[in-house]
Structure formats: structure tokens, C-alpha cells
Design a protein around this motif. Sequence first.
Motif, PDB file in Angstrom:
ATOM      1  N   SER A 132      -9.991 133.652  55.441  1.00 44.49           N
ATOM      2  CA  SER A 132      -9.370 132.463  56.005  1.00 44.49           C
ATOM      3  C   SER A 132      -9.997 131.193  55.403  1.00 44.49           C
ATOM      4  O   SER A 132      -9.283 130.249  55.019  1.00 44.49           O
ATOM      5  CB  SER A 132      -9.528 132.518  57.533  1.00 44.49           C
TER       6      SER A 132
ATOM      7  N   TYR B  78      -8.748 130.672  51.879  1.00 45.10           N
ATOM      8  CA  TYR B  78      -7.404 130.071  51.875  1.00 45.10           C
ATOM      9  C   TYR B  78      -7.488 128.571  52.082  1.00 45.10           C
ATOM     10  O   TYR B  78      -6.848 127.796  51.397  1.00 45.10           O
ATOM     11  CB  TYR B  78      -6.565 130.681  53.002  1.00 45.10           C
TER      12      TYR B  78
ATOM     13  N   LYS C 167      -8.330 126.322  49.228  1.00 45.63           N
ATOM     14  CA  LYS C 167      -7.269 126.114  48.221  1.00 45.63           C
ATOM     15  C   LYS C 167      -7.728 126.422  46.792  1.00 45.63           C
ATOM     16  O   LYS C 167      -7.100 125.971  45.821  1.00 45.63           O
ATOM     17  CB  LYS C 167      -6.728 124.676  48.247  1.00 45.63           C
TER      18      LYS C 167
ATOM     19  N   LYS D  68      -2.582 138.050  47.752  1.00 44.15           N
ATOM     20  CA  LYS D  68      -1.506 137.115  48.142  1.00 44.15           C
ATOM     21  C   LYS D  68      -1.626 135.802  47.357  1.00 44.15           C
ATOM     22  O   LYS D  68      -0.628 135.212  46.965  1.00 44.15           O
ATOM     23  CB  LYS D  68      -1.559 136.837  49.653  1.00 44.15           C
TER      24      LYS D  68
ATOM     25  N   ARG E 118       1.202 134.569  44.334  1.00 40.90           N
ATOM     26  CA  ARG E 118       1.808 133.236  44.206  1.00 40.90           C
ATOM     27  C   ARG E 118       1.554 132.650  42.835  1.00 40.90           C
ATOM     28  O   ARG E 118       2.392 131.971  42.275  1.00 40.90           O
ATOM     29  CB  ARG E 118       1.223 132.308  45.262  1.00 40.90           C
TER      30      ARG E 118
ATOM     31  N   VAL F 230       6.900 135.674  53.195  1.00 43.01           N
ATOM     32  CA  VAL F 230       5.601 135.325  53.778  1.00 43.01           C
ATOM     33  C   VAL F 230       4.920 134.250  52.915  1.00 43.01           C
ATOM     34  O   VAL F 230       4.390 133.268  53.437  1.00 43.01           O
ATOM     35  CB  VAL F 230       4.700 136.581  53.921  1.00 43.01           C
ATOM     36  N   ALA F 231       4.967 134.433  51.599  1.00 45.42           N
ATOM     37  CA  ALA F 231       4.347 133.435  50.702  1.00 45.42           C
ATOM     38  C   ALA F 231       5.020 132.076  50.885  1.00 45.42           C
ATOM     39  O   ALA F 231       4.341 131.040  50.970  1.00 45.42           O
ATOM     40  CB  ALA F 231       4.453 133.898  49.255  1.00 45.42           C
TER      41      ALA F 231
ATOM     42  N   GLU G 286       3.864 130.643  54.228  1.00 40.10           N
ATOM     43  CA  GLU G 286       2.459 130.219  54.185  1.00 40.10           C
ATOM     44  C   GLU G 286       2.331 128.889  53.431  1.00 40.10           C
ATOM     45  O   GLU G 286       1.561 128.023  53.830  1.00 40.10           O
ATOM     46  CB  GLU G 286       1.598 131.307  53.533  1.00 40.10           C
ATOM     47  N   ASP G 287       3.101 128.761  52.357  1.00 43.94           N
ATOM     48  CA  ASP G 287       3.076 127.505  51.598  1.00 43.94           C
ATOM     49  C   ASP G 287       3.656 126.358  52.419  1.00 43.94           C
ATOM     50  O   ASP G 287       3.078 125.281  52.498  1.00 43.94           O
ATOM     51  CB  ASP G 287       3.915 127.646  50.322  1.00 43.94           C
TER      52      ASP G 287
ATOM     53  N   ASP H  31       1.293 125.755  55.436  1.00 44.15           N
ATOM     54  CA  ASP H  31      -0.133 125.737  55.123  1.00 44.15           C
ATOM     55  C   ASP H  31      -0.938 126.629  56.079  1.00 44.15           C
ATOM     56  O   ASP H  31      -1.901 126.203  56.716  1.00 44.15           O
ATOM     57  CB  ASP H  31      -0.648 124.289  55.181  1.00 44.15           C
ATOM     58  N   ILE H  32      -0.510 127.862  56.164  1.00 46.57           N
ATOM     59  CA  ILE H  32      -1.165 128.828  57.061  1.00 46.57           C
ATOM     60  C   ILE H  32      -1.472 130.108  56.282  1.00 46.57           C
ATOM     61  O   ILE H  32      -0.970 130.285  55.169  1.00 46.57           O
ATOM     62  CB  ILE H  32      -0.263 129.197  58.261  1.00 46.57           C
ATOM     63  N   MET H  33      -2.293 130.972  56.875  1.00 50.31           N
ATOM     64  CA  MET H  33      -2.482 132.298  56.322  1.00 50.31           C
ATOM     65  C   MET H  33      -2.125 133.297  57.408  1.00 50.31           C
ATOM     66  O   MET H  33      -2.765 133.325  58.450  1.00 50.31           O
ATOM     67  CB  MET H  33      -3.930 132.512  55.904  1.00 50.31           C
TER      68      MET H  33
END
Lengths: 251, 79
Positions: free
Chosen positions: A81, A84, A87, A133, A137, B42-43, B46-47, B50-52
Motif C-alpha cells: 500500500s 502504491y 507512485k 499490477k 499498467r 481494476v487498473a 485504481e487510476d 487513486d486507490i489500491m
Amino acid sequence: MCNSDSSLTGKYALITGCNRGIGKSILQHFAEKGVNIIACIRKKNEEFDVFCQKQMELNQISIHIFYADLLEEESVRQFVSDLYKSKLPVHILINNAGVVSKGLLPMTSMQQLKDVFQINFFSQVQITQGVSKIMMRQKCGVIINMASIGGMDAFPAYMSYGCSKAAIIYFTKTMSQELASYHIRVNAVAPSMTDTSMKEEMGELANMEIQRRCAIKGLIPVNDVAKIVLFLASDDSSFINGQIIRVDGGM
Amino acid sequence: MTNKEKYNEAFCNAFEINQDQLNGLKYQGIKLWDSVGHMTLVANLEDAFDIMMETDDIIDFSSYEKGMEILSTKYDVQF
Ligand SMILES: NC(=O)c1ccc[n+]([C@@H]2O[C@H](COP(=O)([O-])OP(=O)(O)OC[C@H]3O[C@@H](n4cnc5c(N)ncnc54)[C@H](OP(=O)(O)O)[C@@H]3O)[C@@H](O)[C@H]2O)c1
């Protein structure tokens, strides 16, 4: 975005367990190539802070240090977490941290088995889940797992360790298939007895048995393992995927 | 853009569909919302927020409506 040339310079590599042993050597090799480091270690360590500071100055890179106890699922969740939230990009993930565990079957408690799996397998899966993940992206990435010859060859009293490493080997192969469409390669390195403090934990008997089975005798220098990791992380190995590279002197 | 608009856009981009197809949409209810499409969705979410997302929530995310419930109760995204 990822570089498309073979240079590693400017990329970000996340390495677990890099405060000593093989992980520290990997950190140093990456740093010398201009790779920025995301270090994930168990707890704050001043000697490591000084080492990182020196690497940053010498190699003009950044090093970001995170803490996680791989025995604790919640600690790993918190780390992912925080990662993430930072960034930071992650182009390379080295699942290196691990523990050795020994005991004949009647003397292996279920707790011991669970603990070694928690550190050597479940936490690696949890970290890979989060980091992949990020890589998905980015549409690129390289994951390298630290397996062991103990995950392929049988040694008495190494059931728990060997099973955890066999699990990471299967994980490597499956992930190499699952993540390939996102341009993420997944490989593992399987060293034999390497010159770190882990060899002392393995004990004299295991050392002798491994030497007996090896064509090239002697302890593997950490640098030899780190250089294979470097190669697997670079674009020079762009078609190597799902492989378990043994560094064993010929067993 | 409102949260609802961001949420809808994440779906439309992931599955190449229009807004009028969203109500009642279920996981595996259309060809593109398969397990790979689910990861794309999900991606996108999340973008956008701004969460995971936690693994358990990714698994529970079984429909357009269920997704809103998860995001609002667990990730503080108000619709
Ligand atoms: N050395 C060998 O002969 C050999 C052979 C085959 C494979 N391997 C594998 O290579 C990898 C590195 O081993 P090594 O030889 O470098 O061993 P090492 O010198 O004992 O280092 C192990 C690293 O893992 C970290 N670690 C262990 N338990 C942890 C936990 N619960 N949470 C967070 N970090 C933890 C340690 O952190 P602390 O400093 O905080 O303990 C340390 O950084 C391991 O996966 C090992 O299984 C080693």
C-alpha cells in the motif's frame, strides 16, 4: 515507460532482503548500472542506511527504503500500500528475501512449515500481486524470484525449505505464462551453496553433501548470482521467460 | 468529472461499451468482461480514484452495481 534499449540505467528495481547476502550484492550491481533502488528490508538498519547513502552518491541514483516483515501478511500489505502511494515505478522486482529451515519430517512442526512458506512463498506472491499490477499498467516489467537447487533436488531434512522453493519455481513458471501478454517476463535463479550467512545456518552436513554432488567444488560467490540476476533483468534476455537458471557448478 | 462519470468511463474504456449498457452489467456477462478484462477494469478504477484495491475486493467485484458498493463502503468513493 520502459527503455527499449538494453540499458538498465534509470530503471527502478525493487529488491527484497537486500540489507545483506545475495540481495545486497544484487543492489550493488544494479546501482553500478545506474538503476534506482526500492529496497524492502525487515527493519531499520543504520549500517544499511550508510551503505545506501554511499551507493546513491557514487552512482547518482535514488534509493527508497521500505520496511516489511515477510512473516506478517499485514506488514506486507502495508508495504504494498505504501509503495502504491509513493507512485514509484517498478520495472524490476527481485523476490530475494528468504529463510532456510531444516528438520527431518517427524521433527518438523506445522508451525515451522507455515512460517517458512509465509516468508519464502506467500509473501512473495503477495508482493508480486501488488507489483505486477504496477507493471501491467506500465506494460512492461521483469520479475526474478530467488529459488534454490533445494526446490529441485532432494536433500534429507530440507523438506520445508525445498517445498517452499519448489512452490516459487511453479509460481515462476505460471506467472511467466500469465503476465507475458503485458510484456512482463518472469524467471528464477536457483543457486547452490552460496557464500552468505545462510551457509552456516544450513550446517556442515548439508555443505559436505552439496560439495560431494558438485562438479565444480567450492562456495558460489554472491557476485556470480547477482550477475545472472542483472542479465535476466536486462533486455539482453528479452526472450528468456519462465526459466529456472541453476547456478550450481554442475550438479 | 463526477465520481459516477469516472466510474462509468472506467467501464466503457475497459469493455468498449456505451453508458446505456452499464446498468445490470455482470462479470462474464459480456465477452470483454472476462478475467483479463477484469484486470483492465481494476487498473482503470485504481487510476481514476487513486486507490489500491484489495484482492478480496477484486474477487467480490461481480457487477457494475456491486463495484459501486465496494468503492463507496471500502474506498470512500461517494457516488
Ligand atoms: N546462500 C545460499 O546458499 C542460497 C542458496 C540458494 C538460494 N538462496 C536464496 O537466496 C535468497 C537470499 O539468501 P542469502 O543467502 O542472501 O541469505 P541471507 O544472507 O540469510 O539473507 C536473507 C535476507 O532475507 C531477509 N529476510 C529473512 N526473513 C525475513 C523476513 N521475515 N522479513 C523480511 N526479510 C527477511 C533477511 O533480512 P534480515 O537481515 O532482517 O534477517 C536478509 O536480508 C534466499 O531466498 C535464499 O533462500 C540462498
